[in-house]
Design a protein around this motif. Structure first.
Motif, short mmCIF file in Angstrom:
data_model
loop_
_atom_site.label_atom_id
_atom_site.label_comp_id
_atom_site.label_asym_id
_atom_site.label_seq_id
_atom_site.Cartn_x
_atom_site.Cartn_y
_atom_site.Cartn_z
N ALA A 157 0.83 -1.21 0.00
CA ALA A 157 0.00 0.00 0.00
C ALA A 157 0.86 1.25 0.00
O ALA A 157 0.56 2.23 -0.69
N ALA A 158 1.95 1.23 0.79
CA ALA A 158 2.86 2.38 0.82
C ALA A 158 3.55 2.56 -0.53
O ALA A 158 3.72 3.69 -1.01
N ASP A 159 3.95 1.46 -1.17
CA ASP A 159 4.60 1.55 -2.48
C ASP A 159 3.67 2.17 -3.52
O ASP A 159 4.08 3.02 -4.31
N THR A 160 2.42 1.72 -3.52
CA THR A 160 1.46 2.27 -4.49
C THR A 160 1.23 3.75 -4.23
O THR A 160 1.18 4.55 -5.18
N ARG A 163 -2.11 -1.47 -15.01
CA ARG A 163 -3.49 -1.00 -15.10
C ARG A 163 -3.65 0.40 -14.50
O ARG A 163 -4.45 1.20 -14.99
N LEU A 164 -2.87 0.71 -13.46
CA LEU A 164 -2.89 2.08 -12.93
C LEU A 164 -2.47 3.08 -13.99
O LEU A 164 -3.06 4.17 -14.11
N LEU A 165 -1.45 2.74 -14.76
CA LEU A 165 -0.98 3.64 -15.82
C LEU A 165 -2.06 3.81 -16.88
O LEU A 165 -2.31 4.93 -17.35
N ALA A 166 -2.71 2.71 -17.26
CA ALA A 166 -3.77 2.81 -18.27
C ALA A 166 -4.94 3.63 -17.75
O ALA A 166 -5.50 4.48 -18.48
#
Length: 245
Positions: A23-26, A56-59
């Motif tokens: 979660a911290a990395d995201t 998927r975050l990038l998309a």
């Protein structure tokens, strides 16, 4: 070490969805992308993509193209299954070794979350950075989440979803034996590279600027209050490395 995620598979997906370090990395990665102005209209490359979470975050952020790359065929199968028809035509997944990455296209941005720590030796580490640089346009950015070295046995990361159980001196740098604290736990291993080793490899690969940022933590909630995240920030699992091509 190269193909350990073929075995880990779904248990890694579980760790990504439940572990505090993830979660911290995201949160750290999203903050860095926001600081760059977002990814809308950019060609993006997600290395060590695993089951495709960050691809998927990038998309979803509006990337014109989001290419996820992982050495594990099983992880790429999971990524394709997770994507389904979402962002059809803008997400592509490729099985490839980051140390031997072909020139797929000039990209504006590359992300690499826990890639470089799996380099088995200095030759492979430098090859990884050269492969990333070769796939970036001049002025393109690399955002890499990398582990902080030197924690074991002085710092216990188990409250955050991962535990280092042994450090084995061998080769160019020590081998760390670790566990994802899922139920049951899953064994994995990686190399304890110093941040200076990453920076050296980036400079040798042709990156013009290298920077470091501390891990950022999500807002406190009922499950993880501010005291919890304060303790995490005192001994974070990772840091963010930023490079400009």
């Amino acid at each position: 070490m190269r193909f350990q995620y073929d075995t880990i598979g779904e248990r890694f997906v579980e760790s990504m969805s439940t572990a505090a370090f993830s979660a911290a990395d995201t949160h750290t990665l999203l903050g860095a992308l926001e600081a760059l102005g977002g990814v809308r209209g950019l060609d993006t490359l997600d290395l060590a993509c695993g089951h495709g979470h960050n691809t998927r975050l990038l998309a979803r952020g509006g990337a014109r193209r989001a290419v996820g790359v992982d050495i594990s065929e099983k992880m790429i199968r999971l990524a394709r299954a997770e994507a389904g028809g979402e962002h059809h035509g803008r997400i592509q997944y490729v099985v490839a070794d980051a140390a031997e990455l072909p020139r797929m296209a000039p990209f504006d941005l590359a992300t690499a979350v826990y890639l470089f720590n799996y380099a088995p030796d200095r030759t492979a580490l430098h090859a990884m950075f050269r492969s990333v640089r070769a796939n970036l346009r001049d002025g393109g950015r690399l955002l890499a989440i990398v582990p902080n070295p030197g924690a074991f046995p002085h710092v216990d990361w188990s409250p955050y979803g991962v535990r280092i159980v042994d450090r084995v001196p061998e080769g160019d740098v020590p081998l760390l034996k670790a566990q994802f604290l899922t139920e049951p736990s899953v064994d994995f291993e990686f190399r304890e590279w110093a941040h200076a080793d990453f920076a050296e490899a980036a400079v040798e690969a042709g990156f013009s600027t290298i920077g470091w940022q501390p891990s950022r933590t999500p807002p406190a909630d009922e499950a993880r209050d501010e005291a919890y995240w304060t303790a995490y920030r005192a001994c974070p699992v990772s840091s963010l490395m930023t490079c400009t091509a």
